[in-house]
Design an enzyme around this catalytic site. Structure first.
Site, short mmCIF file in Angstrom:
data_model
loop_
_atom_site.label_atom_id
_atom_site.label_comp_id
_atom_site.label_asym_id
_atom_site.label_seq_id
_atom_site.Cartn_x
_atom_site.Cartn_y
_atom_site.Cartn_z
N CYS A 271 3.23 -12.05 -1.05
CA CYS A 271 3.34 -12.98 0.07
C CYS A 271 4.66 -12.65 0.75
O CYS A 271 5.46 -11.88 0.24
CB CYS A 271 3.42 -14.42 -0.40
N ARG B 127 2.51 -8.31 4.36
CA ARG B 127 2.61 -8.70 2.95
C ARG B 127 1.53 -9.70 2.54
O ARG B 127 1.40 -10.06 1.37
CB ARG B 127 3.98 -9.33 2.67
N TRP C 217 -0.71 -14.50 0.65
CA TRP C 217 -1.76 -13.63 0.13
C TRP C 217 -2.15 -14.29 -1.18
O TRP C 217 -1.44 -14.18 -2.17
CB TRP C 217 -1.21 -12.22 -0.08
N ASN D 141 6.73 -16.38 -3.44
CA ASN D 141 6.04 -15.09 -3.53
C ASN D 141 6.07 -14.68 -5.00
O ASN D 141 7.15 -14.54 -5.57
CB ASN D 141 6.78 -14.07 -2.65
N GLY D 142 4.89 -14.52 -5.60
CA GLY D 142 4.84 -14.12 -7.01
C GLY D 142 3.81 -14.93 -7.77
O GLY D 142 2.92 -15.54 -7.17
N GLU E 76 -12.13 10.80 -8.22
CA GLU E 76 -11.20 10.06 -7.36
C GLU E 76 -10.15 11.00 -6.75
O GLU E 76 -9.79 10.86 -5.59
CB GLU E 76 -10.55 8.92 -8.18
N LYS F 296 -9.67 11.47 -2.74
CA LYS F 296 -8.38 11.27 -2.04
C LYS F 296 -8.10 12.47 -1.13
O LYS F 296 -7.69 12.32 0.00
CB LYS F 296 -7.22 11.10 -3.02
N GLU G 250 -10.52 12.50 1.91
CA GLU G 250 -10.27 11.40 2.84
C GLU G 250 -9.12 11.67 3.79
O GLU G 250 -9.23 11.41 4.98
CB GLU G 250 -9.90 10.13 2.05
N HIS H 288 -22.87 25.36 -14.61
CA HIS H 288 -24.25 25.17 -14.15
C HIS H 288 -24.34 25.30 -12.63
O HIS H 288 -25.29 24.81 -12.02
CB HIS H 288 -24.78 23.82 -14.62
N LYS I 1 -10.95 0.97 6.55
CA LYS I 1 -10.50 0.34 5.31
C LYS I 1 -11.62 -0.45 4.66
O LYS I 1 -11.79 -0.44 3.46
CB LYS I 1 -9.31 -0.58 5.62
C1 G6P Z 1 -14.04 2.29 2.31
C2 G6P Z 1 -12.58 2.59 2.04
C3 G6P Z 1 -12.41 3.04 0.59
C4 G6P Z 1 -12.98 2.01 -0.36
C5 G6P Z 1 -14.46 1.69 -0.03
C6 G6P Z 1 -14.96 0.50 -0.80
O1 G6P Z 1 -14.78 3.47 2.27
O2 G6P Z 1 -12.12 3.60 2.91
O3 G6P Z 1 -11.03 3.22 0.31
O4 G6P Z 1 -12.91 2.48 -1.67
O5 G6P Z 1 -14.56 1.36 1.37
O6 G6P Z 1 -14.26 -0.63 -0.39
P1 G6P Z 1 -14.11 -1.96 -1.22
O7 G6P Z 1 -13.30 -2.86 -0.34
O8 G6P Z 1 -15.49 -2.49 -1.44
O9 G6P Z 1 -13.44 -1.62 -2.49
#
Ligand code: G6P
Length: 602
Positions: A2, A27, A74, A100-101, A477, A481, A484, A500, A597
């Site tokens: 927060c 934040r 938050w 905040n915390g 993952e 990354k 992306e 394979h 996002k």
């Molecule tokens: C989008 C974002 C990813 C995320 C995915 C799932 O593709 O770019 O970074 O992993 O959505 O999002 P969620 O909010 O459901 O974890």
């Protein structure tokens, strides 16, 4: 996470506070509140929503006085609504607190305070602080001492702003494991979670340390230790950052800042769930038909979840992309099914559709979510929060490692409840889990080497990430990354699959990233690395065993950790590597092309 801010001086406090809150919104942004004092009377306005809307709706500029505190929330405890928005007050309405915390022992404190006659209005952990100070004031009339007594009863992380209507000359602030910085002006003083909040007014800052509290007046500030009351000498720093740099705390991008926040985020995920995890594990322990549904990075967390559930709780969940599950699984879901949805945002359209389908078929639903109050939390039977704080960078980093932390805790709790794994081993695993923040700091030390490596490999066209067992998820993952944000083709796969098909693509200089912690299949992945090496692939390996070093072109030594916890640590260098590759290639890692996002459409 927060944001808090405080002001005392000659300006209209609400203007400075609202202005600062706008710059702290990164934040947290689910609710806002401001309290000012005018001649010994507190004026509070607060509500759920964004600062830009609430500024108008609540007429924040009407708040009178030259002294006040504000908060952008938050949510961690209690949904984001008007009542749970900060500030929170005691029974008399004379003490208002922003926080905040996380207060870890708030339930215990709340119970005691209720027994003593205190009336609570919100579901937050924060409100206990206001009542606790009120309670201490009954026996200790000096406000500062009463505050100290109260602080010494709190467990957890907290940065606090406190205003007491009867003490017209001061504001109080506290720091313990959540950030707090003072802004030193001429005849005016500021305090905030972060520098951008006060940077337009002053560039002189004092960094408050854990265990310290501050008494702020117009002309002066005193910093003291809240355990002993001793005065602390503090240095005044001159800040040379621009506003934008300051918002990212000096990091060039939010993604990098979020990567570095992981030790803190994982710690909050652990402490934020410790209290609830057994109860949730108990509720789901009777289900044998389990689906884990998610998308993107959250889907990779699901794969880690599968290995954890298998190894510890002897349950075999089916991990499926929510976009597939929603159309394929209807006929096999019934009231004996448990559907675990993993979603950072809680708003991903396919994941929500999967939860709704599960509910329609009478299944039990559990969501693991970062955004409190998001749709997934409202439509699921059970919710566990990841407590990562807002993530601004599109590529998920700290939300992933915190999802893994929560899944590990859940699998341990489940195994304990079902007695499927030796208790001694579970205890050791749990002890190691509590050490993860330290180990994450160690993993972050590879940053410089990874930057140099990214420079060297910036022209490569394809990357292969390989792992075995639980590390398959890390391989997936790591590759995601890279795709992306650097826009380089990358494949993540189980190392056993290499021969394979993909092995045909390995030729001289093709980078192969091997995720190889010690564990069940370490010898196997060594053989797979040899296969790639024999085709002259450029081997980058992550592990804790020297044997790997001999066959690798680049070896990243990782802290020793149980294989089941390794995904939380091993993904960090892969995040950093992808970040640097993106930056070197001129891409904005915070806003990758074509991606969002939160994908709220199908
Ligand atoms: C989008 C974002 C990813 C995320 C995915 C799932 O593709 O770019 O970074 O992993 O959505 O999002 P969620 O909010 O459901 O974890």
């Amino acid at each position: 996470m927060c944001g808090i801010i405080g002001y005392i001086g000659d300006r209209k406090a609400c203007d400075v506070i609202v202005d600062g809150l706008k710059r702290l919104e990164y934040r947290g942004y689910d609710s806002v509140g401001v309290v000012t004092d005018n001649d010994g009377k507190l004026y509070i306005k607060k509500g759920a929503g964004k600062i830009s809307e609430l500024e108008v709706k609540l007429n924040l500029s009407e708040l009178p006085g030259n002294r006040g505190i504000g908060h952008t929330r938050w949510a961690t405890h209690g949904v984001p609504d008007d009542t749970n928005a900060h500030p929170h007050t005691d029974c008399t309405g004379k003490i208002a607190v922003v926080h905040n915390g996380i207060i870890e022992n708030y339930l215990e404190l709340k119970e005691e305070l209720i027994k003593k006659g205190h009336r609570f209005k919100s579901d937050t952990d924060t409100e206990v602080i206001a009542h606790l100070i009120e309670e201490e004031l009954k026996t200790e009339r000096d406000f500062e001492k009463a505050l100290r007594n109260a602080l010494n009863k709190l467990k957890g992380s907290f940065a606090l702003g406190i205003i007491y209507s009867e003490d017209k000359e001061h504001l109080y602030f506290v720091r313990h494991e959540s950030p707090l910085i003072l802004g030193i002006g001429n005849g005016e003083m500021f305090a905030a979670s972060d520098i951008p909040a006060f940077l337009p007014y002053t560039n002189k800052a004092v960094f408050i340390d854990d265990g310290e509290y501050v008494i702020l007046s117009k002309e002066d500030y005193k910093v003291k230790d809240f355990r002993t009351g001793a005065i602390k000498e503090k240095e005044v720093h001159v800040i040379k950052w621009s506003l934008e740099m300051a918002e990212k705390q000096g990091y060039p991008h939010f993604m990098l800042k979020e990567i570095y926040e992981q030790p803190r985020a994982v710690k909050d995920a652990i402490y934020g769930n410790a209290e609830f995890i057994d109860e949730v594990a108990k509720e789901i322990s009777g289900y044998d038909k389990i689906f884990i549904v998610a998308m993107g990075t959250s889907y990779h967390a699901g794969i880690v979840g599968k290995y954890l559930f298998q190894r510890l709780a002897k349950k075999v969940p089916i991990v499926e992309e929510a976009s597939e599950f929603r159309y394929e699984a209807e006929e096999v879901i019934d009231k004996n099914t448990l559907v675990i949805a993993i979603t950072q945002s809680g708003e991903t359209a396919d994941t929500l559709a999967a939860i709704r389908l599960a509910k329609k078929r009478g299944a039990k639903t559990l969501s693991i979510v970062n955004v409190v109050g998001s749709m997934a939390t409202r439509i699921s039977d059970l919710v566990l929060y990841t407590h990562a704080g807002p993530e601004i960078g599109v590529a998920a980093t700290k939300t992933y490692t915190t999802q893994l932390t929560v899944l590990t805790m859940l699998a341990i709790a489940l195994a304990r409840h079902l007695r499927t794994t030796d208790e001694k081993y579970l205890n050791t695993l749990e002890e190691e889990l509590y050490k993860l923040p330290e180990l994450l700091n160690e993993a972050l030390k590879h940053a410089d080497g990874l930057k140099a490596l990214a420079k060297k490999l910036k022209e490569k066209r394809d990357f292969f990430y390989i792992g075995r067992g639980i590390s398959v998820a890390t391989a997936l993952e790591g590759a995601l990354k890279l795709k992306e944000i650097s826009y380089i083709h990358a494949e993540g796969l189980s190392a056993g699959e290499l021969k394979h098909g993909p092995l045909a693509l390995i030729e001289e200089g093709v980078p192969v990233v091997a995720i190889a912690p010690s564990g069940k299949t370490f010898d196997k992945i060594v053989s797979n690395v040899e296969e790639a090496k024999a085709r002259k692939g450029f081997i980058i390996s992550l592990g804790d065993n020297e044997e790997l070093m001999k066959i690798s072109d680049v070896f990243l030594r990782m802290p020793e950790v149980d294989e089941l916890l390794s995904p939380i640590i091993y993904v960090v260098p892969l995040q950093i590597f992808a970040y640097h590759l993106a930056v070197i290639r001129g891409n904005d890692p915070d806003k990758p092309r074509n991606l969002a996002k939160s994908v709220t459409v199908e």
